[in-house]
Scaffold this motif. Structure first.
Motif, PDB file in Angstrom:
ATOM      1  N   VAL A 254       0.849  -1.180   0.000  1.00 35.07           N
ATOM      2  CA  VAL A 254       0.000   0.000   0.000  1.00 35.07           C
ATOM      3  C   VAL A 254       0.891   1.238   0.000  1.00 35.07           C
ATOM      4  CG1 VAL A 254      -1.746   1.285   1.290  1.00 35.07           C
ATOM      5  CG2 VAL A 254      -1.832  -1.214   1.208  1.00 35.07           C
ATOM      6  N   GLY A 255       0.521   2.229  -0.817  1.00 40.49           N
ATOM      7  CA  GLY A 255       1.305   3.449  -0.880  1.00 40.49           C
ATOM      8  C   GLY A 255       2.450   3.416  -1.857  1.00 40.49           C
ATOM      9  N   ASP A 256       2.545   2.373  -2.667  1.00 42.16           N
ATOM     10  CA  ASP A 256       3.633   2.283  -3.638  1.00 42.16           C
ATOM     11  C   ASP A 256       3.645   3.484  -4.589  1.00 42.16           C
ATOM     12  OD1 ASP A 256       4.800   0.007  -2.719  1.00 42.16           O
ATOM     13  OD2 ASP A 256       4.014  -1.327  -4.266  1.00 42.16           O
ATOM     14  N   ASP A 257       2.458   3.882  -5.069  1.00 37.99           N
ATOM     15  CA  ASP A 257       2.390   5.016  -5.992  1.00 37.99           C
ATOM     16  C   ASP A 257       2.881   6.287  -5.321  1.00 37.99           C
ATOM     17  OD1 ASP A 257       1.358   3.346  -7.920  1.00 37.99           O
ATOM     18  OD2 ASP A 257      -0.715   3.999  -7.668  1.00 37.99           O
ATOM     19  N   LEU A 258       2.468   6.487  -4.078  1.00 38.62           N
ATOM     20  CA  LEU A 258       2.900   7.667  -3.339  1.00 38.62           C
ATOM     21  C   LEU A 258       4.409   7.641  -3.128  1.00 38.62           C
ATOM     22  CD1 LEU A 258       1.889  10.208  -1.824  1.00 38.62           C
ATOM     23  CD2 LEU A 258       1.902   8.808   0.256  1.00 38.62           C
ATOM     24  N   ALA A 259       4.941   6.477  -2.783  1.00 39.39           N
ATOM     25  CA  ALA A 259       6.383   6.353  -2.552  1.00 39.39           C
ATOM     26  C   ALA A 259       7.177   6.738  -3.784  1.00 39.39           C
ATOM     27  CB  ALA A 259       6.718   4.925  -2.125  1.00 39.39           C
ATOM     28  N   GLU A 260       6.608   6.461  -4.959  1.00 39.80           N
ATOM     29  CA  GLU A 260       7.299   6.779  -6.210  1.00 39.80           C
ATOM     30  C   GLU A 260       7.018   8.192  -6.705  1.00 39.80           C
ATOM     31  OE1 GLU A 260       6.081   3.715  -8.911  1.00 39.80           O
ATOM     32  OE2 GLU A 260       6.536   2.143  -7.451  1.00 39.80           O
ATOM     33  N   GLY A 261       6.143   8.902  -6.005  1.00 44.62           N
ATOM     34  CA  GLY A 261       5.813  10.256  -6.430  1.00 44.62           C
ATOM     35  C   GLY A 261       4.911  10.314  -7.643  1.00 44.62           C
ATOM     36  N   LEU A 294       2.570   9.094   4.705  1.00 43.63           N
ATOM     37  CA  LEU A 294       1.502   8.285   4.115  1.00 43.63           C
ATOM     38  C   LEU A 294       0.195   8.432   4.880  1.00 43.63           C
ATOM     39  CD1 LEU A 294       0.412   6.126   2.164  1.00 43.63           C
ATOM     40  CD2 LEU A 294       1.354   4.374   3.700  1.00 43.63           C
ATOM     41  N   ASP A 295       0.251   8.384   6.210  1.00 41.47           N
ATOM     42  CA  ASP A 295      -0.977   8.462   7.000  1.00 41.47           C
ATOM     43  C   ASP A 295      -1.696   9.788   6.777  1.00 41.47           C
ATOM     44  OD1 ASP A 295      -0.523   5.954   8.009  1.00 41.47           O
ATOM     45  OD2 ASP A 295       0.373   6.660   9.889  1.00 41.47           O
ATOM     46  N   GLU A 296      -0.943  10.879   6.719  1.00 36.53           N
ATOM     47  CA  GLU A 296      -1.553  12.185   6.498  1.00 36.53           C
ATOM     48  C   GLU A 296      -2.197  12.261   5.112  1.00 36.53           C
ATOM     49  OE1 GLU A 296       2.270  13.421   8.788  1.00 36.53           O
ATOM     50  OE2 GLU A 296       1.499  11.612   7.798  1.00 36.53           O
ATOM     51  N   VAL A 297      -1.506  11.743   4.109  1.00 30.88           N
ATOM     52  CA  VAL A 297      -2.050  11.773   2.745  1.00 30.88           C
ATOM     53  C   VAL A 297      -3.299  10.914   2.644  1.00 30.88           C
ATOM     54  CG1 VAL A 297      -1.601  11.151   0.341  1.00 30.88           C
ATOM     55  CG2 VAL A 297       0.160  12.322   1.666  1.00 30.88           C
ATOM     56  N   MET A 298      -3.265   9.728   3.240  1.00 36.96           N
ATOM     57  CA  MET A 298      -4.446   8.855   3.192  1.00 36.96           C
ATOM     58  C   MET A 298      -5.636   9.509   3.883  1.00 36.96           C
ATOM     59  SD  MET A 298      -2.824   5.021   3.654  1.00 36.96           S
ATOM     60  CE  MET A 298      -4.348   4.170   3.289  1.00 36.96           C
ATOM     61  N   ALA A 299      -5.381  10.229   4.964  1.00 35.92           N
ATOM     62  CA  ALA A 299      -6.472  10.927   5.648  1.00 35.92           C
ATOM     63  C   ALA A 299      -7.057  12.017   4.744  1.00 35.92           C
ATOM     64  CB  ALA A 299      -5.959  11.537   6.951  1.00 35.92           C
ATOM     65  N   ILE A 300      -6.202  12.721   4.006  1.00 39.23           N
ATOM     66  CA  ILE A 300      -6.672  13.800   3.137  1.00 39.23           C
ATOM     67  C   ILE A 300      -7.497  13.247   1.975  1.00 39.23           C
ATOM     68  CG2 ILE A 300      -5.947  15.616   1.535  1.00 39.23           C
ATOM     69  CD1 ILE A 300      -3.482  16.031   3.370  1.00 39.23           C
ATOM     70  N   VAL A 301      -7.016  12.183   1.337  1.00 33.94           N
ATOM     71  CA  VAL A 301      -7.767  11.661   0.189  1.00 33.94           C
ATOM     72  C   VAL A 301      -9.104  11.085   0.627  1.00 33.94           C
ATOM     73  CG1 VAL A 301      -5.709  11.224  -1.227  1.00 33.94           C
ATOM     74  CG2 VAL A 301      -6.598   9.396   0.231  1.00 33.94           C
ATOM     75  N   ASN A 302      -9.189  10.627   1.870  1.00 37.14           N
ATOM     76  CA  ASN A 302     -10.480  10.165   2.389  1.00 37.14           C
ATOM     77  C   ASN A 302     -11.376  11.336   2.762  1.00 37.14           C
ATOM     78  OD1 ASN A 302     -10.908   7.126   2.774  1.00 37.14           O
ATOM     79  ND2 ASN A 302      -8.773   7.360   3.423  1.00 37.14           N
ATOM     80  N   ASP A 303     -10.822  12.320   3.485  1.00 37.55           N
ATOM     81  CA  ASP A 303     -11.627  13.436   3.975  1.00 37.55           C
ATOM     82  C   ASP A 303     -12.156  14.313   2.853  1.00 37.55           C
ATOM     83  OD1 ASP A 303     -11.105  12.498   6.500  1.00 37.55           O
ATOM     84  OD2 ASP A 303      -9.557  13.996   6.957  1.00 37.55           O
ATOM     85  N   THR A 304     -11.413  14.425   1.757  1.00 36.39           N
ATOM     86  CA  THR A 304     -11.836  15.293   0.649  1.00 36.39           C
ATOM     87  C   THR A 304     -12.791  14.591  -0.316  1.00 36.39           C
ATOM     88  OG1 THR A 304      -9.890  14.638  -0.650  1.00 36.39           O
ATOM     89  CG2 THR A 304      -9.700  16.650   0.699  1.00 36.39           C
ATOM     90  N   GLY A 305     -13.030  13.304  -0.130  1.00 35.98           N
ATOM     91  CA  GLY A 305     -13.889  12.561  -1.047  1.00 35.98           C
ATOM     92  C   GLY A 305     -13.199  12.182  -2.341  1.00 35.98           C
ATOM     93  N   ALA A 306     -11.868  12.281  -2.374  1.00 33.51           N
ATOM     94  CA  ALA A 306     -11.128  11.980  -3.609  1.00 33.51           C
ATOM     95  C   ALA A 306     -11.240  10.517  -3.999  1.00 33.51           C
ATOM     96  CB  ALA A 306      -9.653  12.371  -3.452  1.00 33.51           C
ATOM     97  N   LEU A 307     -11.312   9.623  -3.006  1.00 39.83           N
ATOM     98  CA  LEU A 307     -11.445   8.205  -3.328  1.00 39.83           C
ATOM     99  C   LEU A 307     -12.833   7.900  -3.874  1.00 39.83           C
ATOM    100  CD1 LEU A 307      -9.539   6.468  -0.374  1.00 39.83           C
ATOM    101  CD2 LEU A 307      -8.713   7.030  -2.670  1.00 39.83           C
ATOM    102  N   ASP A 308     -13.851   8.529  -3.287  1.00 38.98           N
ATOM    103  CA  ASP A 308     -15.204   8.353  -3.810  1.00 38.98           C
ATOM    104  C   ASP A 308     -15.302   8.867  -5.245  1.00 38.98           C
ATOM    105  OD1 ASP A 308     -16.067   7.266  -1.411  1.00 38.98           O
ATOM    106  OD2 ASP A 308     -16.740   9.198  -0.610  1.00 38.98           O
TER     107      ASP A 308
END
Length: 349
Positions: A254-261, A294-308
């Motif tokens: 999990v987070g491979d894409d983020l790790a690679e930028g 990673l934890d901060e980014v995952m929280a943002i993509v969830n809170d902003t509805g980006a995953l939905d």
């Protein structure tokens, strides 16, 4: 000089007996999505094994390792379903499906080297196991073998489709590489990238299967677009799962894409919807790469509805794929293609 089966003798070596993969490949695939073409799929497995033959043991070892790493083999499945849905009754679709799988496998080998990946489908990547150079060279072997098989298929139209697809796929990979670390990528540029690097081979698979079956102009175009939209749906869900899945289920970290930028749609949409502070944090992480935040980014993509939002876009692509099937006659093959479109957005891995 060639063998009796038409394979160059330079690419063949003697075998001492069947490997476990060879034995397993003779068993019909039990997955429900393969049921409509189970016999065809078993023939594809046997052809894969035959075409992996090489006088260089390392080529066979790496080839078997990556082919036997799991996966649904959706791209060859699309060839079989597209051809059969239009009444094709010959045998060339087996060769075509096999070479499509070889093209896909070669891109996996190359991608894992470029991305410096260590795990795929829950196993060590070939580059992690054998090193980068052998992985790249065996990827080249599989690409070359796929072009040998294109000649066997004997259709200039199919060769045109697949040769053009290889160029588009390569361009998509280069485009993704140049976008790494760039937080200014917008949604249109993102779709251009995934259309090339992922959806193009789905499109080429269904399109070439239709051509092999002598489809009408309308049906050929419908199956081409079906593959495109299905591939886009799959990639969108892949990018969503990078922030929502788990390594045990996904077979990758999990987070491979983020790790690679990589600026994928969840990040792009989170920057569009987030506060200035949230947007700046994601921009910094994309530029830097890594998993420190990673934890901060995952929280943002969830809170902003980006995953939905990403899921809704995937559902839109799946619906577009389904709409293309209206031009096909009713059959179990068409129903399986419809099920694939639904599975594209319902999966967890």
């Amino acid at each position: 000089m060639t063998t009796a089966q038409g394979r160059p003798r330079c690419c063949e070596r003697a075998r001492s007996g069947p490997t476990p993969l060879q034995i397993n490949a003779m068993q019909p695939n039990a997955s429900p999505i393969h049921a409509a073409v189970v016999e065809d799929f078993a023939a594809v497995d046997r052809t894969i094994l035959a075409q992996l033959g090489s006088r260089v043991p390392l080529v066979e070892s790496i080839g078997h390792y990556i082919i036997d790493s799991g996966g649904k083999r959706l791209r060859p499945l699309l060839v079989l379903l597209a051809a059969r849905s239009l009444g094709y009754s010959g045998e060339r679709h087996i060769t075509l499906a096999t070479l499509i799988e070889f093209m896909h496998t070669s891109t996996l080998l190359h991608d894992d080297v470029v991305d410096e990946s260590s795990m795929r489908r829950g196993k060590q990547t070939a580059n992690e196991h054998w090193g980068n150079a052998p992985s790249v060279l065996v990827g080249d072997f599989l690409y070359s073998r796929s072009f040998q098989m294109m000649v066997e298929v004997g259709s200039m139209r199919v060769m045109e489709i697949l040769s053009a697809a290889t160029c588009t796929i390569a361009e998509g990979e280069v485009l993704q590489l140049t976008n790494i670390g760039n937080p200014d990528i917008d949604e249109a540029a993102y779709f251009e990238t995934i259309q090339g690097k992922t959806a193009m081979l789905f499109e080429a698979a269904s399109h070439s299967g239709a051509v092999l079956a002598d489809a009408s102009t309308e049906q050929e175009e419908a199956l081409r677009l079906y593959g495109r939209y299905l591939g886009l749906a799959f990639q969108l869900i892949d990018d969503l799962l990078d922030y929502q899945g788990d390594a045990g289920t996904m077979g990758k970290n999990v987070g491979d894409d983020l790790a690679e930028g990589k600026p994928t749609l969840p990040l792009i949409e989170a920057m569009n919807r987030g506060s200035a502070e949230q947007t700046q944090l994601i921009r910094r992480v994309i530029r830097k790469g890594g998993l420190d935040q990673l934890d901060e980014v995952m929280a943002i993509v969830n809170d902003t509805g980006a995953l939905d939002y990403t899921r809704r876009r995937a559902e839109e692509m799946a619906d577009l794929a389904l709409a293309q099937l209206d031009l096909l006659p009713e059959s179990r093959y068409r129903e399986t293609m419809a099920e694939l479109a639904r599975l594209a957005v319902d999966r967890q891995a």
